[in-house]
Design a protein around this motif. Structure first.
Motif, PDB file in Angstrom:
ATOM      1  N   SER A   1      30.385  36.334  24.965  1.00 38.65           N
ATOM      2  CA  SER A   1      30.069  35.917  26.357  1.00 38.65           C
ATOM      3  C   SER A   1      30.876  36.786  27.458  1.00 38.65           C
ATOM      4  N   GLN A   2      30.629  36.607  28.625  1.00 35.74           N
ATOM      5  CA  GLN A   2      31.227  37.584  29.757  1.00 35.74           C
ATOM      6  C   GLN A   2      32.390  36.892  30.116  1.00 35.74           C
ATOM      7  N   THR A   3      33.385  37.369  30.479  1.00 33.04           N
ATOM      8  CA  THR A   3      34.646  37.059  31.104  1.00 33.04           C
ATOM      9  C   THR A   3      35.165  38.048  32.038  1.00 33.04           C
ATOM     10  N   ILE A   4      35.707  37.390  33.101  1.00 40.74           N
ATOM     11  CA  ILE A   4      36.167  38.169  34.438  1.00 40.74           C
ATOM     12  C   ILE A   4      37.533  37.702  34.615  1.00 40.74           C
ATOM     13  N   HIS A   5      38.447  38.983  34.666  1.00 36.57           N
ATOM     14  CA  HIS A   5      40.044  38.756  35.097  1.00 36.57           C
ATOM     15  C   HIS A   5      40.517  39.301  36.171  1.00 36.57           C
ATOM     16  N   GLN A   6      41.357  38.564  36.778  1.00 37.63           N
ATOM     17  CA  GLN A   6      42.022  39.162  38.019  1.00 37.63           C
ATOM     18  C   GLN A   6      43.362  39.211  37.817  1.00 37.63           C
ATOM     19  N   TRP A   7      44.008  40.040  38.287  1.00 37.80           N
ATOM     20  CA  TRP A   7      45.792  39.756  38.556  1.00 37.80           C
ATOM     21  C   TRP A   7      46.302  40.653  39.638  1.00 37.80           C
ATOM     22  N   PRO A   8      47.229  40.152  40.171  1.00 35.65           N
ATOM     23  CA  PRO A   8      48.037  39.019  39.876  1.00 35.65           C
ATOM     24  C   PRO A   8      47.456  37.795  40.358  1.00 35.65           C
ATOM     25  N   ALA A   9      47.817  36.615  39.988  1.00 36.17           N
ATOM     26  CA  ALA A   9      47.452  35.240  40.332  1.00 36.17           C
ATOM     27  C   ALA A   9      47.877  34.985  41.889  1.00 36.17           C
ATOM     28  N   THR A  10      48.973  35.336  42.131  1.00 43.97           N
ATOM     29  CA  THR A  10      49.645  34.969  43.339  1.00 43.97           C
ATOM     30  C   THR A  10      50.497  36.437  43.791  1.00 43.97           C
ATOM     31  N   LEU A  11      50.803  36.629  45.148  1.00 44.65           N
ATOM     32  CA  LEU A  11      51.342  37.697  45.611  1.00 44.65           C
ATOM     33  C   LEU A  11      51.839  37.542  46.984  1.00 44.65           C
ATOM     34  N   VAL A  12      53.070  37.821  46.959  1.00 44.56           N
ATOM     35  CA  VAL A  12      53.680  38.022  48.379  1.00 44.56           C
ATOM     36  C   VAL A  12      54.190  38.919  48.613  1.00 44.56           C
ATOM     37  N   GLN A  13      53.801  39.646  49.815  1.00 40.10           N
ATOM     38  CA  GLN A  13      54.052  41.112  50.223  1.00 40.10           C
ATOM     39  C   GLN A  13      54.459  41.305  51.545  1.00 40.10           C
ATOM     40  N   PRO A  14      55.483  42.113  51.924  1.00 35.58           N
ATOM     41  CA  PRO A  14      55.969  42.172  53.311  1.00 35.58           C
ATOM     42  C   PRO A  14      54.746  42.946  54.073  1.00 35.58           C
ATOM     43  N   VAL A  15      54.547  42.942  55.384  1.00 38.88           N
ATOM     44  CA  VAL A  15      53.705  43.514  56.243  1.00 38.88           C
ATOM     45  C   VAL A  15      54.156  45.039  56.118  1.00 38.88           C
ATOM     46  N   VAL A  25      36.023  43.103  33.720  1.00 40.08           N
ATOM     47  CA  VAL A  25      34.733  42.330  33.168  1.00 40.08           C
ATOM     48  C   VAL A  25      34.845  42.641  31.897  1.00 40.08           C
ATOM     49  N   GLU A  26      34.428  41.766  30.984  1.00 35.02           N
ATOM     50  CA  GLU A  26      34.230  42.086  29.580  1.00 35.02           C
ATOM     51  C   GLU A  26      32.890  41.530  29.232  1.00 35.02           C
ATOM     52  N   GLY A  27      32.407  41.966  28.321  1.00 36.56           N
ATOM     53  CA  GLY A  27      31.144  41.361  27.675  1.00 36.56           C
ATOM     54  C   GLY A  27      29.597  41.859  28.362  1.00 36.56           C
ATOM     55  N   THR A  28      29.904  42.555  29.261  1.00 35.80           N
ATOM     56  CA  THR A  28      28.602  43.094  29.900  1.00 35.80           C
ATOM     57  C   THR A  28      28.691  44.528  30.323  1.00 35.80           C
ATOM     58  N   SER A  29      27.584  45.320  30.396  1.00 41.15           N
ATOM     59  CA  SER A  29      27.661  46.791  30.843  1.00 41.15           C
ATOM     60  C   SER A  29      26.823  46.830  32.372  1.00 41.15           C
ATOM     61  N   ASN A  30      27.365  47.817  32.930  1.00 42.54           N
ATOM     62  CA  ASN A  30      26.600  48.214  34.288  1.00 42.54           C
ATOM     63  C   ASN A  30      26.549  47.021  35.123  1.00 42.54           C
ATOM     64  N   PRO A  31      27.782  45.977  35.202  1.00 39.78           N
ATOM     65  CA  PRO A  31      27.538  44.914  36.200  1.00 39.78           C
ATOM     66  C   PRO A  31      27.554  45.619  37.540  1.00 39.78           C
ATOM     67  N   ASN A  32      26.998  44.821  38.721  1.00 42.13           N
ATOM     68  CA  ASN A  32      27.353  44.905  39.907  1.00 42.13           C
ATOM     69  C   ASN A  32      28.893  44.147  40.078  1.00 42.13           C
ATOM     70  N   LEU A  33      29.632  44.689  40.886  1.00 46.46           N
ATOM     71  CA  LEU A  33      31.003  44.047  41.194  1.00 46.46           C
ATOM     72  C   LEU A  33      31.315  43.995  42.745  1.00 46.46           C
TER      73      LEU A  33
END
Lengths: 117, 112
Positions: A1-15, A25-33
């Motif tokens: 099955s396909q899974t998609i990961h993003q990181w970090p989950a939260t981020l606080v950054q100065p201007v 992305v895992e479990g698929t090839s040539n995806p549109n992103l």
């Protein structure tokens, strides 16, 4: 099955600081992103999409950029963040219509909450 | 410009009530998708409707695609607190084969 990961989950950054958000992305090839940004409780604004390695389409002029160094990796970057860059950033993938048909159904990652102070 | 409009923008109902939300456009779409997004998470695809007049059911959710393929509706029967979330419709873009356009969403709150 396909899974998609993003990181970090939260981020606080100065201007003025740089930004790098990663999506894989895992479990698929040539995806549109896709990279979307969402203001609180609102719809999705498409920022960038990619149909292949090194192919990036920009939807909204801004100080953000995107890169796709590998087939299943999509990176959102900025050299200098603005206050207006705060928001919820979502990465998504879809099956390439060019390769497999379908209806561009989007499959989203868990998102990154970015706060620029 | 291709636009998808959704109504109502906000909806707050009591548990057990029925509701319908709408997705409308002046453009014809080859398909429309519905997504549900819970707070702090990514949207999740619920259904894709393809044929004009098509009706699809997903448990207590009924989706209909307009005959002219310009609009769609989502009807929820006996709403439950777990139905709370942002409901988004999306359709194929006429400017690019590779992307969809999203409506602004309907924010649903089901009160126990």
């Amino acid at each position: 099955s396909q899974t998609i990961h993003q990181w970090p989950a939260t981020l606080v950054q100065p201007v003025g600081s740089p930004l790098s958000l990663e999506c894989t992305v895992e479990g698929t090839s040539n995806p549109n992103l896709y990279w979307y940004r969402q203001a609180a409780g609102r719809g999705l604004q498409l920022l960038f999409y990619s149909v292949g390695i090194g192919q990036i389409s920009s939807e909204v002029p801004q100080n953000l950029s995107a890169s796709r160094p590998q087939d299943r990796q999509f990176i959102l970057s900025s050299k200098k963040l603005l206050l207006s860059d705060s928001g919820f950033y979502l990465c998504a993938w879809s099956v390439s219509l060019r390769l497999a048909g379908g209806h561009n159904e989007q499959f989203f990652g868990p998102g990154t909450r970015l706060t620029v102070l | 410009t291709q636009l998808l409009e959704q109504s109502p923008q906000f909806l707050s109902i009591q548990e057990g009530e029925n509701l319908t939300v709408y997705c409308n456009s002046s453009s014809v779409f080859s398909s429309l998708q519905w997504y549900r997004q819970e707070p702090g998470e990514g949207p999740v695809l619920l259904v894709t409707v393809v044929t004009g007049g098509e009706v699809k059911k997903l448990k207590r959710l009924t989706f209909q695609f307009g005959d002219a393929r310009k609009d769609s509706s989502l009807h929820i029967t006996a709403a439950q607190p777990g139905d709370t979330g942002l409901y988004l419709c999306a359709g194929d873009s006429k400017t690019s084969y590779d992307k969809v356009i999203f409506g602004p969403g309907t924010s649903l709150s089901v009160i126990p």
